[in-house]
Design a protein around this motif. Structure first.
Motif, PDB file in Angstrom:
ATOM      1  N   UNK A 179       0.833  -1.198   0.000  1.00 14.74           N
ATOM      2  CA  UNK A 179       0.000   0.000   0.000  1.00 14.74           C
ATOM      3  C   UNK A 179       0.872   1.254   0.000  1.00 14.74           C
ATOM      4  N   UNK A 180       1.900   1.275   0.831  1.00 21.92           N
ATOM      5  CA  UNK A 180       2.801   2.431   0.881  1.00 21.92           C
ATOM      6  C   UNK A 180       3.489   2.666  -0.465  1.00 21.92           C
ATOM      7  N   UNK A 181       3.894   1.597  -1.137  1.00 20.57           N
ATOM      8  CA  UNK A 181       4.515   1.729  -2.454  1.00 20.57           C
ATOM      9  C   UNK A 181       3.526   2.308  -3.461  1.00 20.57           C
ATOM     10  N   UNK A 182       2.284   1.819  -3.421  1.00 24.56           N
ATOM     11  CA  UNK A 182       1.265   2.308  -4.354  1.00 24.56           C
ATOM     12  C   UNK A 182       0.956   3.781  -4.112  1.00 24.56           C
ATOM     13  N   UNK A 183       0.833   4.180  -2.859  1.00 25.75           N
ATOM     14  CA  UNK A 183       0.546   5.583  -2.534  1.00 25.75           C
ATOM     15  C   UNK A 183       1.713   6.458  -2.952  1.00 25.75           C
ATOM     16  N   UNK A 189       1.675   6.934  -6.695  1.00 24.99           N
ATOM     17  CA  UNK A 189       0.608   7.837  -7.153  1.00 24.99           C
ATOM     18  C   UNK A 189       0.919   9.290  -6.814  1.00 24.99           C
ATOM     19  N   UNK A 190       1.521   9.520  -5.657  1.00 27.45           N
ATOM     20  CA  UNK A 190       1.779  10.887  -5.207  1.00 27.45           C
ATOM     21  C   UNK A 190       3.023  11.515  -5.827  1.00 27.45           C
ATOM     22  N   UNK A 191       4.052  10.728  -5.989  1.00 29.14           N
ATOM     23  CA  UNK A 191       5.288  11.350  -6.439  1.00 29.14           C
ATOM     24  C   UNK A 191       6.032  10.619  -7.519  1.00 29.14           C
ATOM     25  N   UNK A 192       5.449   9.606  -8.056  1.00 32.85           N
ATOM     26  CA  UNK A 192       6.138   8.859  -9.095  1.00 32.85           C
ATOM     27  C   UNK A 192       7.273   8.011  -8.559  1.00 32.85           C
ATOM     28  N   UNK A 193       7.295   7.772  -7.228  1.00 30.71           N
ATOM     29  CA  UNK A 193       8.320   6.948  -6.626  1.00 30.71           C
ATOM     30  C   UNK A 193       7.915   5.486  -6.687  1.00 30.71           C
ATOM     31  N   UNK A 194       8.897   4.623  -6.517  1.00 29.05           N
ATOM     32  CA  UNK A 194       8.567   3.193  -6.473  1.00 29.05           C
ATOM     33  C   UNK A 194       9.028   2.585  -5.209  1.00 29.05           C
TER      34      UNK A 194
END
Length: 117
Positions: free
Chosen positions: A105-109, A112-117
């Motif tokens: 979930x943290x990875x998905x958020x 979505x928020x910053x284009x991070x993986x």
């Protein structure tokens, strides 16, 4: 295991009933330990719990053999059943399914928020 058993989990239900029947034969202190092992191991399983079945089988077999040898539960498992269960699944730092879901979930958020993986 056929497709129907895999989808419905009927094979696991049957196996859990067999475990319960085997555990009923154990002495009372071993039955209590088995219940505690069950509750502590399920948090380390995947969604279905299918991967835990061999571990549960081994734990029950350990209890059966040691009770037949006349050993006490404390001699076999020690005072820390949670620690025993963590050792069974890998280590004290073993991730639970909740940890795995939280991480995903943290990875998905973050994605979505910053284009991070």
């Amino acid at each position: 295991m056929n497709f129907f058993e895999k989808i419905t989990g009927s094979d696991m239900t049957k196996q859990m009933k067999e475990f319960d029947e085997r555990a009923k034969v154990l002495p009372t202190d071993y039955q209590t330990a088995w219940k505690e092992i069950m509750s502590n191991l399920w948090i380390h399983g995947d969604f279905t719990g299918r991967k835990l079945m061999p571990i549960l089988e081994s734990a029950l077999e350990l209890l059966e053999v040691t009770s037949a040898d006349g050993q006490s539960v404390e001699e076999v498992l020690g005072d820390d059943i949670k620690g025993f269960c963590a050792a069974l699944v890998g280590s004290d730092g073993a991730k639970t399914y909740r940890d795995k879901w939280r991480e995903q979930l943290n990875k998905n958020v973050a994605r979505k928020l910053g284009g991070l993986q």
